[in-house]
Motif scaffolding. Structure first.
Motif, PDB file in Angstrom:
ATOM      1  N   ASP A  80      90.148  -7.694   4.503  1.00  0.00           N
ATOM      2  CA  ASP A  80      90.344  -9.085   4.087  1.00  0.00           C
ATOM      3  C   ASP A  80      89.356  -9.480   2.997  1.00  0.00           C
ATOM      4  O   ASP A  80      89.576 -10.450   2.271  1.00  0.00           O
ATOM      5  CB  ASP A  80      90.184 -10.041   5.276  1.00  0.00           C
ATOM      6  CG  ASP A  80      91.357  -9.963   6.242  1.00  0.00           C
ATOM      7  OD1 ASP A  80      92.411  -9.434   5.854  1.00  0.00           O
ATOM      8  OD2 ASP A  80      91.203 -10.425   7.388  1.00  0.00           O
ATOM      9  N   GLU A  81      88.261  -8.735   2.908  1.00  0.00           N
ATOM     10  CA  GLU A  81      87.245  -8.979   1.892  1.00  0.00           C
ATOM     11  C   GLU A  81      86.828  -7.621   1.340  1.00  0.00           C
ATOM     12  O   GLU A  81      86.736  -6.643   2.088  1.00  0.00           O
ATOM     13  CB  GLU A  81      86.045  -9.687   2.531  1.00  0.00           C
ATOM     14  CG  GLU A  81      85.028 -10.174   1.542  1.00  0.00           C
ATOM     15  CD  GLU A  81      84.028 -11.129   2.185  1.00  0.00           C
ATOM     16  OE1 GLU A  81      82.855 -11.059   1.780  1.00  0.00           O
ATOM     17  OE2 GLU A  81      84.413 -11.922   3.042  1.00  0.00           O
ATOM     18  N   ALA A  82      86.607  -7.562   0.058  1.00  0.00           N
ATOM     19  CA  ALA A  82      86.234  -6.293  -0.565  1.00  0.00           C
ATOM     20  C   ALA A  82      84.878  -5.812  -0.063  1.00  0.00           C
ATOM     21  O   ALA A  82      83.955  -6.608   0.110  1.00  0.00           O
ATOM     22  CB  ALA A  82      86.190  -6.452  -2.086  1.00  0.00           C
ATOM     23  N   PHE A  83      84.788  -4.494   0.177  1.00  0.00           N
ATOM     24  CA  PHE A  83      83.515  -3.909   0.577  1.00  0.00           C
ATOM     25  C   PHE A  83      82.581  -3.876  -0.622  1.00  0.00           C
ATOM     26  O   PHE A  83      82.987  -3.594  -1.737  1.00  0.00           O
ATOM     27  CB  PHE A  83      83.706  -2.488   1.111  1.00  0.00           C
ATOM     28  CG  PHE A  83      82.400  -1.830   1.477  1.00  0.00           C
ATOM     29  CD1 PHE A  83      81.813  -2.072   2.691  1.00  0.00           C
ATOM     30  CD2 PHE A  83      81.751  -1.002   0.567  1.00  0.00           C
ATOM     31  CE1 PHE A  83      80.602  -1.492   3.029  1.00  0.00           C
ATOM     32  CE2 PHE A  83      80.538  -0.414   0.886  1.00  0.00           C
ATOM     33  CZ  PHE A  83      79.965  -0.656   2.121  1.00  0.00           C
ATOM     34  N   SER A  84      81.329  -4.162  -0.353  1.00  0.00           N
ATOM     35  CA  SER A  84      80.318  -4.119  -1.391  1.00  0.00           C
ATOM     36  C   SER A  84      79.018  -3.626  -0.762  1.00  0.00           C
ATOM     37  O   SER A  84      78.627  -4.107   0.308  1.00  0.00           O
ATOM     38  CB  SER A  84      80.128  -5.516  -1.977  1.00  0.00           C
ATOM     39  OG  SER A  84      78.896  -5.622  -2.638  1.00  0.00           O
ATOM     40  N   LEU A  85      78.378  -2.689  -1.417  1.00  0.00           N
ATOM     41  CA  LEU A  85      77.095  -2.196  -0.933  1.00  0.00           C
ATOM     42  C   LEU A  85      76.077  -3.335  -0.902  1.00  0.00           C
ATOM     43  O   LEU A  85      75.284  -3.441   0.046  1.00  0.00           O
ATOM     44  CB  LEU A  85      76.595  -1.040  -1.802  1.00  0.00           C
ATOM     45  CG  LEU A  85      75.272  -0.413  -1.365  1.00  0.00           C
ATOM     46  CD1 LEU A  85      75.370   0.136   0.051  1.00  0.00           C
ATOM     47  CD2 LEU A  85      74.855   0.678  -2.337  1.00  0.00           C
ATOM     48  N   VAL A  86      76.106  -4.188  -1.896  1.00  0.00           N
ATOM     49  CA  VAL A  86      75.175  -5.319  -1.935  1.00  0.00           C
ATOM     50  C   VAL A  86      75.409  -6.234  -0.728  1.00  0.00           C
ATOM     51  O   VAL A  86      74.457  -6.655  -0.060  1.00  0.00           O
ATOM     52  CB  VAL A  86      75.302  -6.101  -3.260  1.00  0.00           C
ATOM     53  CG1 VAL A  86      74.480  -7.378  -3.224  1.00  0.00           C
ATOM     54  CG2 VAL A  86      74.887  -5.222  -4.429  1.00  0.00           C
ATOM     55  N   LYS A  87      76.668  -6.539  -0.428  1.00  0.00           N
ATOM     56  CA  LYS A  87      76.965  -7.375   0.742  1.00  0.00           C
ATOM     57  C   LYS A  87      76.456  -6.716   2.014  1.00  0.00           C
ATOM     58  O   LYS A  87      75.883  -7.373   2.886  1.00  0.00           O
ATOM     59  CB  LYS A  87      78.476  -7.614   0.876  1.00  0.00           C
ATOM     60  CG  LYS A  87      79.044  -8.610  -0.079  1.00  0.00           C
ATOM     61  CD  LYS A  87      80.524  -8.764   0.200  1.00  0.00           C
ATOM     62  CE  LYS A  87      81.205  -9.550  -0.891  1.00  0.00           C
ATOM     63  NZ  LYS A  87      82.648  -9.638  -0.699  1.00  0.00           N
ATOM     64  N   MET A  88      76.692  -5.409   2.137  1.00  0.00           N
ATOM     65  CA  MET A  88      76.258  -4.698   3.332  1.00  0.00           C
ATOM     66  C   MET A  88      74.734  -4.745   3.466  1.00  0.00           C
ATOM     67  O   MET A  88      74.214  -4.965   4.557  1.00  0.00           O
ATOM     68  CB  MET A  88      76.751  -3.254   3.301  1.00  0.00           C
ATOM     69  CG  MET A  88      76.483  -2.510   4.592  1.00  0.00           C
ATOM     70  SD  MET A  88      77.059  -3.348   6.091  1.00  0.00           S
ATOM     71  CE  MET A  88      78.793  -3.092   5.992  1.00  0.00           C
ATOM     72  N   LEU A  89      74.024  -4.563   2.373  1.00  0.00           N
ATOM     73  CA  LEU A  89      72.560  -4.640   2.417  1.00  0.00           C
ATOM     74  C   LEU A  89      72.081  -6.043   2.783  1.00  0.00           C
ATOM     75  O   LEU A  89      71.117  -6.202   3.534  1.00  0.00           O
ATOM     76  CB  LEU A  89      71.965  -4.194   1.076  1.00  0.00           C
ATOM     77  CG  LEU A  89      72.121  -2.706   0.748  1.00  0.00           C
ATOM     78  CD1 LEU A  89      71.663  -2.427  -0.678  1.00  0.00           C
ATOM     79  CD2 LEU A  89      71.382  -1.842   1.749  1.00  0.00           C
ATOM     80  N   LEU A  90      72.770  -7.054   2.270  1.00  0.00           N
ATOM     81  CA  LEU A  90      72.403  -8.428   2.614  1.00  0.00           C
ATOM     82  C   LEU A  90      72.668  -8.723   4.091  1.00  0.00           C
ATOM     83  O   LEU A  90      71.869  -9.408   4.752  1.00  0.00           O
ATOM     84  CB  LEU A  90      73.150  -9.415   1.716  1.00  0.00           C
ATOM     85  CG  LEU A  90      72.697  -9.413   0.258  1.00  0.00           C
ATOM     86  CD1 LEU A  90      73.668 -10.194  -0.610  1.00  0.00           C
ATOM     87  CD2 LEU A  90      71.287  -9.955   0.129  1.00  0.00           C
TER      88      LEU A  90
END
Length: 106
Positions: free
Chosen positions: A79-89
């Protein structure tokens, strides 16, 4: 026991937030029912936990758990694009929640 209730309430926050997004303005029955039940249980658990845990700590932990799980679930389901930055946050947010527990005096 208050911390266990608080963690479960944080998980339920993610449930109701996700269900709210699927209600389509409360026009879909089952997501709306899930939203309502999870909301009441989540708020009730938060209120119960706040009898033993300070308001600021309890609320921050509750929101942190709910927000982290909501975003993680959205990325897992696509439902939301995966992002390494999001995961780290998200991991940083989880670290802050754990830190609140470790430094808390409750």
């Amino acid at each position: 026991m208050a911390w266990v209730i608080l963690i479960v309430s944080g998980i339920l926050e993610a449930v109701w937030a996700t269900a709210l997004g699927k209600t389509e303005g409360f026009t879909r029955l089952w997501p709306s029912v899930i939203f309502g039940v999870a909301l009441v249980a989540s708020m009730g658990g938060l209120a119960w936990a706040m009898r033993d845990i300070s308001t600021g700590t309890a609320y921050a932990v509750w929101v942190g758990i709910g927000a982290s799980l909501t975003v993680a679930y959205a990325m897992i389901t696509g439902d939301e694009a995966f992002s390494l930055v999001k995961m780290l946050l998200i991991l940083g947010l989880v670290g802050c929640v754990v830190g609140l527990k470790l430094v808390g005096h409750e």
